[in-house]
Design an enzyme around this catalytic site. Structure first.
Site, PDB file in Angstrom:
ATOM      1  N   GLY A   1       0.800  -1.223   0.000  1.00  0.00           N
ATOM      2  CA  GLY A   1       0.000   0.000   0.000  1.00  0.00           C
ATOM      3  C   GLY A   1       0.825   1.261   0.000  1.00  0.00           C
ATOM      4  O   GLY A   1       0.391   2.317   0.452  1.00  0.00           O
TER       5      GLY A   1
ATOM      6  N   SER B   1      57.302  -3.412 -21.643  1.00  0.00           N
ATOM      7  CA  SER B   1      55.949  -3.000 -21.223  1.00  0.00           C
ATOM      8  C   SER B   1      54.894  -3.327 -22.280  1.00  0.00           C
ATOM      9  O   SER B   1      54.377  -2.438 -22.943  1.00  0.00           O
ATOM     10  CB  SER B   1      55.915  -1.514 -20.860  1.00  0.00           C
ATOM     11  OG  SER B   1      56.570  -0.718 -21.816  1.00  0.00           O
TER      12      SER B   1
END
Lengths: 634, 304
Positions: free
Chosen positions: A36, A542
């Site tokens: 509700g 890298s």
């Protein structure tokens, strides 16, 4: 309302004076599908006269057409907005409603109750001072109720209203109410401390105990819902917390004015106060405070202001201005609670953007310690988090940020995570504490800083990051460049991959994880060297873009120069100066870049050297020219 | 504020929130703009922007989408305010629509709005490549807006996808977008009509005189009282014009904006009338008056 209405008709000025000084309360309503909730909100809007006649006409016709209350008004239809969900009969998002009484203005975040909408509830709760938990008196405290209470308390809401609804269907029996209240209080003790609970028996449908106390519940001696909402103190905790101001915007209309704008999340500030800006940790004094276009002597939590300092302290968007007496902590690793909000899972190791205050950084979830199972609120082991899951995780950032634990100051401890590809907000988090010692070590500010170092050397410090396959010629070119720079009196240092592995990184191998750590340490070292004003040459294979990006992000914009030494694999392998390719092909070396481990070439290097076309000395000259053009060599 | 701290009122909090939103969004934007519709909400938004960036000027221009059917007083007011604030004012009209002679009397409100407002706005945003557009919409105006975010994301085609909006946590706004995408930002989301009026009164903000009651020539058209603002009102209608004391609760194209009979010629009386009235603000707008959910459809199509 009737007194006020007559005031409205007879003395509009008096009425406006009274209404201009109302306070503001933000609250959230949560409940299961049929508790509700929409009816309650519709009722509050209706009773506070926020519904106009044309809306009421539409409501009456809608009630007859699609309502669930027969010939009566279906208040829920007032708040169920979007057509799609109206047809489905469920609410699927957060809706904000507004109403006011003589004492307060209210902003209601109306959120749906289904398990799968944890995200919406968390959204609504993040800005709420109070939560109304709806309970169907026939069903009592459900898993759903506990979950809502857990989310509300996790987000720092300390005031809960237990709205025990549909009491009309239980003949307003006191025992029904008492049982539910004690059941909930018992559970709530497991939640965070300092939570205030107000249980109210009501019927949203009949209007019982909504605006006024009802005769239906003579045994109940507490306030009606509206009485409570109108009088509950709006959190003053933030006023008593230490002063913080995340800098949103640097306001600099001319050389005579330099102000820092933001909204104060906590504390107060006065002209003359000593403040510290983080992360630089420089102290200064507040000389002016502007609230809009007005000069003020002091300002408080909640206000949007612009402050000026006595000294030229380098402060920019994303920094945090704190009271010097009690500054925030600075750290780059945290434990945090994370609510996941995206269809794609949260993965440890993946990088996300993290926005906290006005600062955006890159963050990685290191580890999910556990997840909290929403059905029973127990901890479960977990590695990742799926949509609507909640977990406790450790995070590491690419830079240290100022913060406060979330339970002390919401705005400086709450963050969102953003997907870097599609830009969606994928998670929200709350910092519990910093990991390791990082939290208690404040960044020491030094007087001879990077600018001083580089001015002394008559150069701009930079990282020249040479990447390329093994044997591509990185070290040869870097060496030639260093000699060339030395000959024109520039200050340099060359970090070579092989050499560093003999010392600083001797404990690391060649697994992906070790490669990442290898690069991280070298990035940190090169950052220190840049800070010392040096032109730093880094010669590392890298192979991964993400790690090179990490290195780039560690230094300031323009300081990172990626030099791609582009030598095709067959050429490098043919050269094989160190005999490594041969051994890798024979399987004697594992994880060798280019052979059984990938190399990700740069997509946008600052400089690219094709070693099949130029010699090492020519390459060095190309780089020197590039640096000269950009004023890096004084 | 004087020397002592007082509690922040609801207007103080709304003001602070709106200023926060504007600064935050602008800080990360490439080309922001403020959609200036000349109405009372725009007046408040402009006032807040002047405060948020003081002593600098707001770092964005104002954009007015001129359907060519706005009240004359709106245009005068617009030009005066731009001059007073020193902000750049961009005015855009849909030239194709003008060439085709599109107007509310000849083509009806829906087509007119679609061509001269919705399409024109898209044209203007594309023309200037704005990535952020501030708008004065409020959540209390219409039911479907109650769920609108403060930052509302639009595709490169300006479409609003209700299923693809970002959650807004705390006061953190994620304003990252891809090229071509844009964000409509609503700093007044949490203001109500009453807040707007109270703030106008508190801050003494200048608004278009049409909001105040005065004797004006009106005619009855499509169930609404509209003002005869120029000779484009069809002759047979114009003949029926009568002078009445009227004012306007919202402002738009004069043939699409219903006047209400009123004697309220002060701010206080306007607020009093608003609080005692029995009809909602948008009721005066012809465009909303088809079936439920119409605003939601408009929004998906790119109308504000």
């Amino acid at each position: 309302m009737s007194d006020q209405n007559s005031l409205l008709e007879t003395d509009i000025r008096g009425y406006l004076e009274a209404h201009e000084n109302k306070s503001l309360l933000r609250f959230i309503t949560c409940g299961s599908v049929d508790d509700g909730k929409s009816t309650l909100i519709g009722r509050m809007l209706y009773d506070s006269k926020m519904i106009f006649e044309d809306q009421l006409d539409a409501l009456e016709s809608d009630s007859k057409r699609v309502g669930t209350q027969g010939e009566n008004i279906d208040f829920a239809l007032l708040v169920d907005g979007l057509t799609a969900e109206r047809e489905q009969g469920i609410t699927i998002d957060v809706a904000y409603r507004f109403f006011s009484t003589d004492k307060r203005k209210f902003i209601v975040a109306d959120t749906p109750g289904h398990v799968q909408y944890t995200r919406n509830m968390a959204t609504g709760a993040s800005t709420a001072d109070l939560a109304i938990l709806l309970i169907d008196a026939r069903r009592g405290v459900l898993v759903q109720t506990r979950r809502h209470a857990f989310i509300a308390s996790s987000l720092g809401i300390r005031k809960l209203v237990l709205a025990i609804n549909k009491m009309d269907l239980q003949n307003y029996e006191q025992s029904v109410f008492d049982d539910i209240e004690s059941d909930f209080i018992e559970f709530a003790e497991e939640l965070a401390t300092g939570i205030e609970i107000q249980a109210i028996p009501m019927s949203a449908l009949e209007g019982t105990n909504i605006t006024t106390k009802s005769e239906q519940t003579p045994w109940y001696d507490g306030p009606s819902l509206m009485e409570y909402l109108e009088t509950v103190p709006v959190d003053d905790d933030r006023l008593n917390a230490p002063f913080r101001l995340p800098v949103q915007y640097v306001n600099r209309p001319n050389l005579d004015f330099r102000g820092f704008s933001g909204q104060i999340p906590s504390g107060t500030v006065k002209v003359g106060d000593r403040v510290k800006t983080l992360p630089s940790a420089k102290e200064t004094t507040v000389t002016r405070i502007l609230s809009g276009d007005q000069d003020v002597q002091e300002a408080m939590a909640g206000e949007s202001v612009t402050v000026c300092f006595a000294d030229e302290v380098d402060t920019s968007r994303g920094d945090l201005i704190c009271t010097a007496e009690s500054p925030a902590q600075v750290a780059d690793q945290f434990q945090a609670r994370i609510f996941w909000m995206a269809d794609d899972k949260m993965l440890p190791g993946r990088r996300y953007l993290m926005k906290i205050g006005s600062k955006t950084v890159t963050a990685q979830v290191n580890e999910t310690k556990y997840r909290i199972e929403m059905s029973d609120l127990q901890d479960r082991p977990a590695r990742d988090l799926s949509l609507n899951e909640v977990g406790v995780c450790t995070l590491s950032l690419d830079q240290a940020i100022p913060f406060d634990p979330y339970n002390e100051i919401r705005e400086t401890g709450g963050f969102i995570l953003i997907d870097r590809l599609n830009n969606n907000t994928v998670g929200m988090g709350m910092i519990d504490f910093a990991l390791r010692r990082a939290g208690n070590i404040h960044w020491q500010s030094v007087d001879v800083n990077k600018e001083a170092h580089s001015a002394q050397k008559n150069q701009k410090p930079a990282v020249l990051w040479f990447t390329g396959l093994s044997g591509s010629g990185k070290s040869t070119i870097a060496n030639a460049l260093q000699k060339r720079l030395y000959s024109i009196d520039r200050h340099t240092y060359l970090l070579d991959g092989d050499n560093v592995r003999h010392g600083l990184n001797r404990d690391l191998g060649f697994t992906d994880a070790d490669r990442v750590e290898n690069i991280r340490r070298v990035s940190e070292v090169s950052k220190l060297m840049v800070d010392a004003g040096l032109i730093t040459l880094v010669s590392f294979i890298s192979p991964f873009r993400s790690e090179r990006r990490m290195a780039r992000n560690m230094v300031e914009d323009g300081e990172f120069v990626e030099v791609f030494v582009n030598t095709p694999l067959n050429v490098a392998e043919q050269r094989d100066v160190k005999g490594l390719y041969k051994r890798a092909r024979e399987g004697k070396i594992k994880n060798f870049t280019g052979i059984d481990s990938p190399y990700e070439p740069p997509t946008e290097p600052e400089i690219e050297i094709d070693t099949t076309k130029v010699s090492a000395d020519e390459a060095a000259e190309i780089i020197v020219d590039w640096m000269k053009e950009r004023g890096m060599l004084g | 504020m004087g020397g002592t701290l007082k509690n922040l009122t609801h207007l103080d909090r709304l003001e602070a929130e709106s200023m926060h939103i504007m600064r935050e969004v602008v800080a990360d934007a490439e080309r922001p703009v403020m959609l200036y519709s000349v109405g009372k909400d725009s007046a408040v938004m402009l006032h807040l922007a002047m405060k948020a960036f003081y002593p600098s000027k707001p770092p964005f221009p104002l954009l007015h989408v001129d359907t060519t059917w706005k009240f004359k007083e709106m245009i005068e007011f617009r030009d005066r305010r731009a001059k007073e604030t020193g902000l750049e004012l961009l005015v855009h009209s849909n030239q194709e629509g003008i060439d085709a002679g599109i107007g509310p009397f000849s083509h009806g409100s829906a087509l007119h709005t679609d061509v001269m407002k919705t399409a024109a706005l898209k044209q203007a945003l594309d023309k200037y490549k704005f990535d952020i557009a501030f708008g004065g919409a409020r959540r209390d105006e219409e039911k479907s807006r109650a769920k609108e975010r403060i930052c509302s994301f639009r595709t490169a085609e300006h479409r609003w996808d209700p299923k693809n909006q970002r959650p807004e946590l705390w006061n953190l706004y994620n304003t990252r977008i891809r090229p071509g995408e844009s964000i409509r930002v609503f700093p007044l989301s949490n203001w109500t009509e009453l807040d707007i009026w109270q703030y106008i009164r508190r801050e003494n903000i200048d608004i278009v005189p049409l909001y105040y009651s005065a004797k004006r020539p009106v005619v009855e058209w499509e169930g609404t009282q509209i003002m005869v603002d120029d000779d484009r009102v069809p002759e047979e209608l114009r003949k029926t014009a009568v002078e009445k004391s009227v004012r306007f609760r919202t402002l738009g194209c004069y043939p699409l904006t219903g006047a209400v009979e009123s004697e309220a010629d002060t701010l206080e009386e306007i607020i009093q009338e608003m609080l005692l009235t029995k009809s909602s603000e948008r009721q005066g707008r012809v465009i909303d008056r088809d079936q439920s959910g119409s605003m939601e459809k408009k929004k998906q199509e790119g109308y504000f």
